[in-house]
Design a protein around this motif. Structure first.
Motif: not given
Length: 340
Positions: A103-105, A111-114, A142-147
């Motif tokens: 995924a190229a930003l 928002d784009a990262i999310s 950090d805000e996304m708390e990925l699993s």
């Protein structure tokens, strides 16, 4: 692909029959398991070639509950460093038996990262590699708390995200210490954009080397990694003549600098020494050939995937790894004229 004698695509069991081994042995060979003798491996590989066998990754995913896919979140792929880091990561992933989804930003924002991370989660990727060398990227993650495991390439990461990076600060110090060793005392720096992690680390390495040598900070100019920005800055430096050496944040900007100096009659290295960073393939063919700092992007990719696979397959804790760069000496550096 060849079909078996039963009119279907060859399966692992067919390979086992032709090779005269168990299907478990074929599985070990296909998955590059080390506990297989050379003779057995060669028999299995010959059977695979004869039958045209290809493993069914969809079926394997149902068994392992893994997609065998790594998501790569990337930006600035037009630049030499990020593009070659991506190649290193992709090669290491394939060597480890994983596919890569990129995924190229277009822009680097929360928002784009999310959105990109959500896309990866919908694909059920096994982990995410982050090649977004901007200082606020880890905060967004950090805000996304990925699993799933995340490895930030180009950063040391943090308590939640693993990191793999080239020691940019050390590389910068190698460049500047080389210039100091030649006798230079007025050493300027052309940096990359201030919101890039690598640019900040290289600038700090420049400052540290000067401080440790008891020298004052030299002139700092900010570029945008392009040869054009290096050319514009080079014209200014050629007019001011306030440095006998310049450490440039990447080879592309150094290329522009060299052209500006040549047009202004500033001789390199007779009047000004120049050091770049990256060691892109063309650097040895600049005029003059460029002294620069080499980054081993393939090794960086391997280190990244080593961390990723340990986290995916063994549940290893968050960790970091650092690759050491090296200085490549060419004809663009020499002692200053007064010291000659």
């Amino acid at each position: 692909m060849a079909k078996s004698s039963k009119g279907r695509m060859p399966r692992l069991e067919d390979v086992a029959d032709v090779a005269g081994v168990s299907h478990q042995t074929v599985s070990r060979v296909v998955n590059n398991h080390p506990n297989v003798s050379k003779a057995t491996r060669e028999k299995v590989e010959a059977a695979i070639a004869e039958l045209g066998y290809r493993r069914n990754t969809a079926a394997r995913s149902l068994v392992t509950r893994r997609s065998q896919t790594i998501g790569v979140l990337a930006s600035e792929l037009a630049q030499y460093g990020p593009a070659n880091t991506l190649l290193g990561v992709e090669q290491a992933a394939r060597d480890g038996g994983y596919f890569v989804s990129i995924a190229a930003l277009r822009e680097v924002s929360r928002d784009a990262i999310s959105d990109a991370v959500s896309h990866f989660m919908d694909q059920a990727v096994d982990g995410i590699v982050v090649l977004v060398p901007h200082s606020d990227t880890l905060l967004a993650l950090d805000e996304m708390e990925l699993s799933i495991p995340v490895v930030a390439v180009g950063s040391l990461g943090n308590s939640n995200v693993s990191g793999a990076m080239v020691d940019q600060r050390h590389g910068a110090k190698l460049a500047v210490e080389h210039l100091i060793g030649l006798g230079h005392r007025q050493i300027g720096h052309v940096s990359g954009p201030p919101d890039w992690t690598d640019a900040g680390e290289r600038a700090e390495g420049w400052r540290e080397a000067l401080r440790e040598a008891g020298l004052p900070d030299g002139h700092l100019a900010e570029g945008d990694w392009s040869a054009g920005s290096g050319y514009d800055i080079g014209r200014t430096l050629a007019a001011k003549r306030n440095a006998t050496a310049v450490f440039v944040g990447n080879d592309q900007m150094a290329l522009g600098l060299l052209r500006a100096f040549a047009e202004a009659g500033v001789r390199v290295p007779d009047d000004v020494s120049v050091v770049g960073f990256d060691d892109q393939p063309e650097s040895g063919y600049f005029t003059p050939p460029l002294t620069t700092v080499r980054q081993d992007f393939e090794e960086l990719g391997r280190r990244c995937m080593d961390i990723m696979l340990k986290e995916i397959e063994a549940g290893a804790a968050v960790s970091s790894t650092v690759v050491t760069p090296e200085l490549v000496l060419r004809a663009s550096t020499a002692p200053p004229a007064a010291a000659g």
